[in-house]
Write a protein that holds these residues in place. Structure first.
Motif, mmCIF file in Angstrom:
data_model
loop_
_atom_site.group_PDB
_atom_site.id
_atom_site.type_symbol
_atom_site.label_atom_id
_atom_site.label_comp_id
_atom_site.label_asym_id
_atom_site.label_seq_id
_atom_site.Cartn_x
_atom_site.Cartn_y
_atom_site.Cartn_z
ATOM 1 N N TYR A 25 0.814 -1.214 0.000
ATOM 2 C CA TYR A 25 0.000 0.000 0.000
ATOM 3 C C TYR A 25 0.848 1.266 0.000
ATOM 4 O O TYR A 25 0.428 2.304 -0.507
ATOM 5 C CB TYR A 25 -0.998 -0.009 1.170
ATOM 6 C CG TYR A 25 -2.290 -0.692 0.782
ATOM 7 C CD1 TYR A 25 -3.337 0.037 0.224
ATOM 8 C CD2 TYR A 25 -2.440 -2.061 0.915
ATOM 9 C CE1 TYR A 25 -4.513 -0.580 -0.172
ATOM 10 C CE2 TYR A 25 -3.603 -2.695 0.521
ATOM 11 C CZ TYR A 25 -4.641 -1.948 -0.021
ATOM 12 O OH TYR A 25 -5.791 -2.564 -0.427
ATOM 13 N N THR A 26 2.031 1.198 0.581
ATOM 14 C CA THR A 26 2.900 2.376 0.542
ATOM 15 C C THR A 26 3.242 2.707 -0.910
ATOM 16 O O THR A 26 3.125 3.857 -1.353
ATOM 17 C CB THR A 26 4.199 2.121 1.340
ATOM 18 O OG1 THR A 26 3.845 1.743 2.659
ATOM 19 C CG2 THR A 26 5.071 3.357 1.384
ATOM 20 N N ALA A 28 1.626 1.683 -3.613
ATOM 21 C CA ALA A 28 0.410 1.979 -4.373
ATOM 22 C C ALA A 28 -0.095 3.395 -4.094
ATOM 23 O O ALA A 28 -0.409 4.146 -5.026
ATOM 24 C CB ALA A 28 -0.671 0.958 -4.015
ATOM 25 N N LEU A 29 -0.170 3.765 -2.827
ATOM 26 C CA LEU A 29 -0.751 5.062 -2.480
ATOM 27 C C LEU A 29 0.197 6.213 -2.799
ATOM 28 O O LEU A 29 -0.241 7.265 -3.277
ATOM 29 C CB LEU A 29 -1.161 5.082 -1.001
ATOM 30 C CG LEU A 29 -2.255 4.070 -0.647
ATOM 31 C CD1 LEU A 29 -2.539 4.064 0.841
ATOM 32 C CD2 LEU A 29 -3.529 4.361 -1.437
ATOM 33 N N THR A 64 -0.136 6.576 -6.642
ATOM 34 C CA THR A 64 -1.394 7.077 -7.195
ATOM 35 C C THR A 64 -1.812 8.416 -6.603
ATOM 36 O O THR A 64 -2.496 9.193 -7.241
ATOM 37 C CB THR A 64 -2.533 6.066 -6.978
ATOM 38 O OG1 THR A 64 -2.596 5.737 -5.594
ATOM 39 C CG2 THR A 64 -2.295 4.795 -7.782
ATOM 40 N N LYS A 65 -1.397 8.708 -5.361
ATOM 41 C CA LYS A 65 -1.855 9.949 -4.730
ATOM 42 C C LYS A 65 -0.799 11.052 -4.776
ATOM 43 O O LYS A 65 -1.116 12.222 -4.692
ATOM 44 C CB LYS A 65 -2.232 9.704 -3.263
ATOM 45 C CG LYS A 65 -3.236 8.587 -3.121
ATOM 46 C CD LYS A 65 -4.330 8.870 -2.135
ATOM 47 C CE LYS A 65 -5.383 7.815 -2.320
ATOM 48 N NZ LYS A 65 -6.675 8.119 -1.831
ATOM 49 N N ILE A 97 -6.688 -1.390 6.543
ATOM 50 C CA ILE A 97 -6.655 -1.270 5.079
ATOM 51 C C ILE A 97 -8.071 -1.353 4.506
ATOM 52 O O ILE A 97 -8.450 -0.595 3.610
ATOM 53 C CB ILE A 97 -5.739 -2.355 4.478
ATOM 54 C CG1 ILE A 97 -4.281 -2.053 4.845
ATOM 55 C CG2 ILE A 97 -5.906 -2.444 2.969
ATOM 56 C CD1 ILE A 97 -3.291 -3.134 4.462
ATOM 57 N N LEU A 101 -8.566 6.583 2.301
ATOM 58 C CA LEU A 101 -7.154 6.447 1.904
ATOM 59 C C LEU A 101 -6.945 5.270 0.959
ATOM 60 O O LEU A 101 -6.308 5.403 -0.088
ATOM 61 C CB LEU A 101 -6.292 6.273 3.157
ATOM 62 C CG LEU A 101 -4.781 6.184 2.894
ATOM 63 C CD1 LEU A 101 -4.242 7.535 2.451
ATOM 64 C CD2 LEU A 101 -4.035 5.697 4.134
ATOM 65 N N THR A 102 -7.510 4.108 1.338
ATOM 66 C CA THR A 102 -7.156 2.874 0.627
ATOM 67 C C THR A 102 -8.218 2.402 -0.361
ATOM 68 O O THR A 102 -8.019 1.422 -1.047
ATOM 69 C CB THR A 102 -6.940 1.735 1.640
ATOM 70 O OG1 THR A 102 -8.202 1.457 2.267
ATOM 71 C CG2 THR A 102 -5.929 2.087 2.696
ATOM 72 N N HIS A 103 -9.367 3.063 -0.382
ATOM 73 C CA HIS A 103 -10.518 2.662 -1.211
ATOM 74 C C HIS A 103 -11.059 1.296 -0.804
ATOM 75 O O HIS A 103 -11.734 0.643 -1.589
ATOM 76 C CB HIS A 103 -10.164 2.653 -2.701
ATOM 77 C CG HIS A 103 -9.520 3.928 -3.163
ATOM 78 N ND1 HIS A 103 -10.208 5.117 -3.249
ATOM 79 C CD2 HIS A 103 -8.251 4.205 -3.523
ATOM 80 C CE1 HIS A 103 -9.382 6.068 -3.651
ATOM 81 N NE2 HIS A 103 -8.190 5.542 -3.815
ATOM 82 N N VAL A 122 -6.889 -0.296 -4.919
ATOM 83 C CA VAL A 122 -6.197 0.764 -5.642
ATOM 84 C C VAL A 122 -5.932 0.242 -7.052
ATOM 85 O O VAL A 122 -5.405 -0.857 -7.204
ATOM 86 C CB VAL A 122 -4.849 1.103 -4.967
ATOM 87 C CG1 VAL A 122 -4.193 2.295 -5.654
ATOM 88 C CG2 VAL A 122 -5.044 1.365 -3.483
ATOM 89 N N ILE A 176 -1.773 1.348 -10.544
ATOM 90 C CA ILE A 176 -0.479 1.607 -9.896
ATOM 91 C C ILE A 176 0.608 1.491 -10.968
ATOM 92 O O ILE A 176 0.720 0.457 -11.624
ATOM 93 C CB ILE A 176 -0.191 0.570 -8.791
ATOM 94 C CG1 ILE A 176 -1.360 0.533 -7.794
ATOM 95 C CG2 ILE A 176 1.116 0.875 -8.083
ATOM 96 C CD1 ILE A 176 -1.378 -0.720 -6.948
#
Ligand SMILES: Nc1ncnc2c1ncn2[C@@H]1O[C@H](COP(=O)(O)OP(=O)(O)OP(=O)(O)O)[C@@H](O)[C@H]1O
Ligand SMILES: [Mg+2]
Lengths: 326, 251
Positions: free
Chosen positions: A64-65, A67-68, A71-72, A122, A128-130, A135, A138
């Motif tokens: 997730y680190t 991915a986020l 994407t963000k 998560i 944050l994570t949808h 996500v 990516i």
């Protein structure tokens, strides 16, 4: 052993070139990635002897680190992966400092709860994570100079290089005083403490390294697959990784890699297995623990010249209780 | 005094395993602890080596209060021990056992291991040299590469001592070194204990075998039901009515 390692490396290098199609290539790449995660679990479970069931949680943190951040915040894969490793390691250090106060089964249950909490965060932190949607989009690894990573083959080799580095690192670790300390703690905490080893520090270090490697695997996974859902960090993922380590052989450096290839490979190639996956794996795990507690690597271990391991210390105790009649 | 126990007490629930024991060990001596089964001898060691928390009382080592130190801290200050049921790293070789015993003297960490630093190489070299020297000292040169669990009872006892002395402790606690081995081997072990003491390590040993205690120790403490019932030279102990009573009474 040297020849074995050379042969394995040769096979690993050739494999991406000979797999029949893109589907199998992707499975191969994932096997390399999961093998890194299994090597990580092996550091805490195999080297230091502590059954951590939070492992997929750290895989998820790494994933997730990447991915986020990508994407963000537009952070590249190449910066995201180290960030994921670092965050996993830091959280691993904190979680380890707390969970390692408990021992044995309690530690396993405690870490399982931590894994569940990470997975829940998560799932539920949707802004944050949808959440369950996950996500998507990516970005994968960008080109480094002339080397491009769009193709499946290139990504497969990137995963292989990371796995090879992981193996070199864990081998060096295991053979160093740091690794010997972890093994000493695994074998006997009272003796380890009596010879001046900081038992808690050794376990915490093993836990942190194991979390960092799970974070690395998770980061690669996110970048390669391109989308990410909360399943990547659930307990099933932890148990799969545990099975890879157990089949290959707890504590040996290459065992977890062999275990990953056998178990993950079989489960992907034989589709039938997928439906009954947990049933078969559960049974396999029970049988393994009963009949082959050291996994495949245990079969190839240096043999003992006498059949009864430390049986003498039992007779020692019997001897000491006799001397009352002196 | 190298070691002092001041009104040391350890209770397990209602049972007082060590009961207000005052005792001191002089630097450079070989001192013995005897007493019937369950007298609290091992518990006394567990308190000194910090494996168990004390209920009350104090432990002084080299003039400093060490009552609340952690086991690895007291070990690093120079208190080493062996266990009553010989405890070794069974799946490791004799050499690997002794190597890990020397770890407390080295400081290389994860980065040294990953990059194979010069410090790691230097420390490994030093550790191997000391480990081989220590194995030779206890008479296990030929067994260096054998797994600890494959060694004979006597060899395991020698290895346990090697593991305890490899980091050059100041005080060595031996819990029944002669248990489970024959008279011949016991003589060899007595010689080894004397040899260890001759290098300047202070020895405190628990022993049931009277010849061994009487031969080795200049001073002996007798425990019974957790209490110190006698403390003196072998001569004094042999003729002490309370000691005779304790031993005969337990028969
Ligand atoms: N961890 C423990 N928990 C509860 N009771 C204990 C514990 N350790 C020892 N005891 C009890 O404390 C008493 C003293 O035991 P200890 O092992 O110190 O005796 P000992 O003098 O070493 O005997 P031996 O000669 O049999 O080795 C015994 O009654 C024992 O059952
Ligand atoms: Mg005892």
């Amino acid at each position: 052993m040297k020849y074995g390692a050379g042969a394995a490396l040769a096979i690993a290098v050739v494999l991406p070139l000979v797999v029949p199609n893109a589907y199998y290539l992707e499975i191969l790449t994932q096997a390399y990635v999961f093998a890194i995660s299994a090597c990580g679990l092996n550091v805490i479970l195999g080297f230091a002897g502590q059954l951590s069931l939070a492992h997929a949680g750290f895989f998820g943190i790494g994933a997730y680190t990447v991915a986020l951040l990508a994407t963000k915040a537009g952070v590249t894969f190449w910066a995201g992966v180290p960030a994921g490793i670092a965050l996993s390691a830091v959280i691993g250090f904190v979680v380890g400092s707390i969970c390692l106060r408990s021992k044995g089964h309690y530690f396993a249950i405690f870490t399982m709860a931590v894994g569940l909490i990470i997975n829940l965060i998560i799932q539920k932190w949707e802004s944050l994570t949808h959440g369950h949607v996950g996500v998507i989009g990516i970005p994968g690894p960008g080109a480094i100079g002339p080397i491009h990573f769009e193709s499946g083959i290139a990504r497969s080799y990137l995963a292989l290089v990371c796995l090879a580095l992981t193996l070199v690192a864990t081998t060096r670790l295991l053979r160093s005083p740091v690794g010997r300390t972890m093994v000493a703690v695994r074998e006997s905490e009272p003796l380890a403490a009596a010879i001046g080893l900081d038992v808690m520090a050794a376990k915490r270090l093993a836990f942190t390294i194991s979390a960092a490697l799970a974070g690395l695997a998770g980061g690669l996974y996110a970048g390669f697959i391109g989308f990410l859902g909360p399943e990547s960090s659930n307990i099933e993922m932890t148990f799969n990784t545990l099975l890879y380590v157990m089949v290959g052989g707890i504590g040996s450096v290459v065992g977890p890699v062999a275990g990953t290839f056998i178990v993950y490979g079989l489960s992907q190639v034989l589709q039938v297995l997928q439906h009954y996956q947990m049933v078969i794996f559960g049974l396999a795990l029970v049988l393994l623990i009963l009949f082959m507690p050291k996994g495949l690597a245990g079969v190839f271990r240096r043999p003992s010249t006498q059949p009864t391991p430390l049986a003498e210390s039992a007779s020692l105790r019997a001897g000491s209780s006799k001397k009352g009649d002196k | 005094m190298l070691l002092e126990a001041l009104r040391l007490r350890k209770a397990f629930g209602g049972l007082c395993a060590v009961d207000e024991v005052d005792f001191a060990v002089e630097a450079g001596s070989i001192t013995g602890i005897i007493g019937p089964n369950g007298a609290g001898k091992t518990t006394f060691f567990n308190l000194i080596s910090r494996a168990l928390p004390v209920t009350s009382g104090r432990i002084m080592f080299d003039g400093e209060d060490v009552t609340n130190l952690q086991p690895h801290h007291i070990a690093r200050r120079g208190v080493a021990r062996t266990f009553q049921a010989t405890t070794l790293f069974g799946d490791a070789t004799a050499l690997e056992n002794v190597l890990v015993g020397y770890r407390q003297r080295t400081s290389s960490g994860v980065w040294d291991a990953l990059v194979r630093s010069a410090r790691l190489a230097r420390e490994e070299h030093e550790a191997h040299a000391v480990a081989h020297e220590t194995l030779a000292f206890v008479g296990l040169t030929d067994s260096a590469e054998r797994l600890a669990r494959d060694l004979t009872q006597e060899q395991q006892k020698r290895l346990a001592m090697a593991l305890a002395i490899v980091a050059r402790p100041r005080l060595l606690l031996l819990d029944e070194p002669s248990a489970g081995i024959n008279a011949d081997q016991t003589r060899g072990l007595i010689a080894l204990v004397e040899k260890i003491a001759a290098t300047g390590i202070t020895v405190l040993l628990i022993e049931h075998q009277m010849q061994m205690v009487m031969h080795l120790c200049r001073r002996i403490m007798v425990l019974d039901y957790g209490k110190k019932i006698a403390d003196g030279t072998p001569e004094e102990i042999r003729n002490d009515p309370a000691v005779l009573e304790a031993y005969l009474g337990h028969k």
